[in-house]
Motif scaffolding. Sequence first.
Motif, PDB file in Angstrom:
ATOM      1  N   LEU A 144       0.841  -1.205   0.000  1.00  0.00           N
ATOM      2  CA  LEU A 144       0.000   0.000   0.000  1.00  0.00           C
ATOM      3  C   LEU A 144       0.868   1.245   0.000  1.00  0.00           C
ATOM      4  O   LEU A 144       1.790   1.373   0.801  1.00  0.00           O
ATOM      5  N   PHE A 145       0.561   2.149  -0.929  1.00  0.00           N
ATOM      6  CA  PHE A 145       1.186   3.473  -1.018  1.00  0.00           C
ATOM      7  C   PHE A 145       0.115   4.525  -0.779  1.00  0.00           C
ATOM      8  O   PHE A 145      -1.078   4.220  -0.878  1.00  0.00           O
ATOM      9  N   PRO A 146       0.515   5.774  -0.502  1.00  0.00           N
ATOM     10  CA  PRO A 146      -0.506   6.808  -0.286  1.00  0.00           C
ATOM     11  C   PRO A 146      -1.525   6.896  -1.424  1.00  0.00           C
ATOM     12  O   PRO A 146      -2.700   7.164  -1.164  1.00  0.00           O
ATOM     13  N   GLY A 147      -1.115   6.641  -2.672  1.00  0.00           N
ATOM     14  CA  GLY A 147      -2.038   6.816  -3.794  1.00  0.00           C
ATOM     15  C   GLY A 147      -2.788   5.582  -4.253  1.00  0.00           C
ATOM     16  O   GLY A 147      -3.712   5.677  -5.053  1.00  0.00           O
ATOM     17  N   GLY A 148      -2.367   4.429  -3.780  1.00  0.00           N
ATOM     18  CA  GLY A 148      -3.015   3.217  -4.265  1.00  0.00           C
ATOM     19  C   GLY A 148      -2.302   1.961  -3.807  1.00  0.00           C
ATOM     20  O   GLY A 148      -1.364   2.018  -3.013  1.00  0.00           O
ATOM     21  N   PRO A 149      -2.744   0.825  -4.337  1.00  0.00           N
ATOM     22  CA  PRO A 149      -2.111  -0.441  -3.964  1.00  0.00           C
ATOM     23  C   PRO A 149      -0.781  -0.603  -4.679  1.00  0.00           C
ATOM     24  O   PRO A 149      -0.500   0.105  -5.646  1.00  0.00           O
ATOM     25  N   ASP A 194      -9.912   7.333  -0.374  1.00  0.00           N
ATOM     26  CA  ASP A 194      -9.581   7.202  -1.793  1.00  0.00           C
ATOM     27  C   ASP A 194     -10.049   5.851  -2.336  1.00  0.00           C
ATOM     28  O   ASP A 194     -10.530   5.757  -3.464  1.00  0.00           O
ATOM     29  N   TYR A 195      -9.923   4.804  -1.522  1.00  0.00           N
ATOM     30  CA  TYR A 195     -10.387   3.492  -1.954  1.00  0.00           C
ATOM     31  C   TYR A 195     -11.907   3.499  -2.165  1.00  0.00           C
ATOM     32  O   TYR A 195     -12.415   2.886  -3.112  1.00  0.00           O
ATOM     33  N   ALA A 196     -12.625   4.216  -1.300  1.00  0.00           N
ATOM     34  CA  ALA A 196     -14.087   4.297  -1.432  1.00  0.00           C
ATOM     35  C   ALA A 196     -14.477   4.904  -2.785  1.00  0.00           C
ATOM     36  O   ALA A 196     -15.450   4.474  -3.418  1.00  0.00           O
ATOM     37  N   ILE A 197     -13.687   5.877  -3.249  1.00  0.00           N
ATOM     38  CA  ILE A 197     -13.914   6.479  -4.569  1.00  0.00           C
ATOM     39  C   ILE A 197     -13.685   5.428  -5.656  1.00  0.00           C
ATOM     40  O   ILE A 197     -14.509   5.258  -6.560  1.00  0.00           O
ATOM     41  N   CYS A 208      -4.890  -3.961 -13.999  1.00  0.00           N
ATOM     42  CA  CYS A 208      -3.839  -4.365 -13.060  1.00  0.00           C
ATOM     43  C   CYS A 208      -2.646  -3.451 -13.306  1.00  0.00           C
ATOM     44  O   CYS A 208      -2.765  -2.464 -14.033  1.00  0.00           O
ATOM     45  N   GLY A 209      -1.488  -3.781 -12.705  1.00  0.00           N
ATOM     46  CA  GLY A 209      -0.312  -2.920 -12.879  1.00  0.00           C
ATOM     47  C   GLY A 209      -0.272  -1.842 -11.824  1.00  0.00           C
ATOM     48  O   GLY A 209      -0.547  -2.090 -10.649  1.00  0.00           O
ATOM     49  N   ASP A 210       0.089  -0.628 -12.227  1.00  0.00           N
ATOM     50  CA  ASP A 210       0.127   0.509 -11.294  1.00  0.00           C
ATOM     51  C   ASP A 210      -1.240   1.174 -11.282  1.00  0.00           C
ATOM     52  O   ASP A 210      -1.588   1.904 -12.207  1.00  0.00           O
ATOM     53  N   VAL A 211      -1.998   0.913 -10.232  1.00  0.00           N
ATOM     54  CA  VAL A 211      -3.363   1.426 -10.113  1.00  0.00           C
ATOM     55  C   VAL A 211      -3.378   2.553  -9.097  1.00  0.00           C
ATOM     56  O   VAL A 211      -2.783   2.444  -8.024  1.00  0.00           O
ATOM     57  N   GLU A 212      -4.036   3.665  -9.464  1.00  0.00           N
ATOM     58  CA  GLU A 212      -4.233   4.746  -8.502  1.00  0.00           C
ATOM     59  C   GLU A 212      -5.704   4.826  -8.162  1.00  0.00           C
ATOM     60  O   GLU A 212      -6.551   4.856  -9.049  1.00  0.00           O
TER      61      GLU A 212
END
Length: 216
Positions: A144-149, A194-197, A208-212
């Motif tokens: 987990l990163f601030p912007g996404g998984p 952010d996840y709720a959005i 998949c990949g880099d997801v924000e």
Amino acid sequence: EMQMKPHYLDDDIIIHKIKCGPYDNNAYLLVCPETNESIIIDTPSDPSVLLAVASVTSVRSIVITHNHIDHLLGFDEVIDIFDVPVSIGMDDADALPKPADFLLQTGSQIKAGKITLEAIHTPGHTDGSICYLFQKHLFTGDTLFPGGPGKTQSPANLTQIIDSLTTKIFTLSSDILIYPGHGDDGVLEDSKKDYAIFASKEHDANLCGDVEWVKH
């Protein structure tokens, strides 16, 4: 003697966050203020500063968040100096240059002085990814990163990492601080929002990949 201003400090823990190597990796040193015993989290390349800061503490343990090579390029150098038990998630253990002393799953504990670090198995970025929790401090590796998984290799892995996060991480207290394997810290409350959005939107089945969270 290496004096370094801690990244975080209170009566229960001193946290050093140390950038290492060419991939913007974070290594962490957690120190018990009372006993000066410590735990190293991850062993990226060019660990000289990590080694210097750790050497004025009594290192008790080395823990690895997951088995990707950028978190392990300094492994041999670190264990050369600190001959202490090494822990990694059970499903990531085969990648270590030497066998781990402890294979972790959810609920496993690592202690140094008055610090008890709790392991949480969060598969998705790798099969054996582990997040480490102490009080309001969560060391997430590349889960987990601030912007996404963390980056995922397949849509199935994205589903898996989201399941790990929603069932094991987003259930934790919102004021928890996130310390990832790369880049800046975050606060769990922001990740939940952010996840709720993200969860409120339709997504391509192949995502998949880099997801924000907020962009996808």
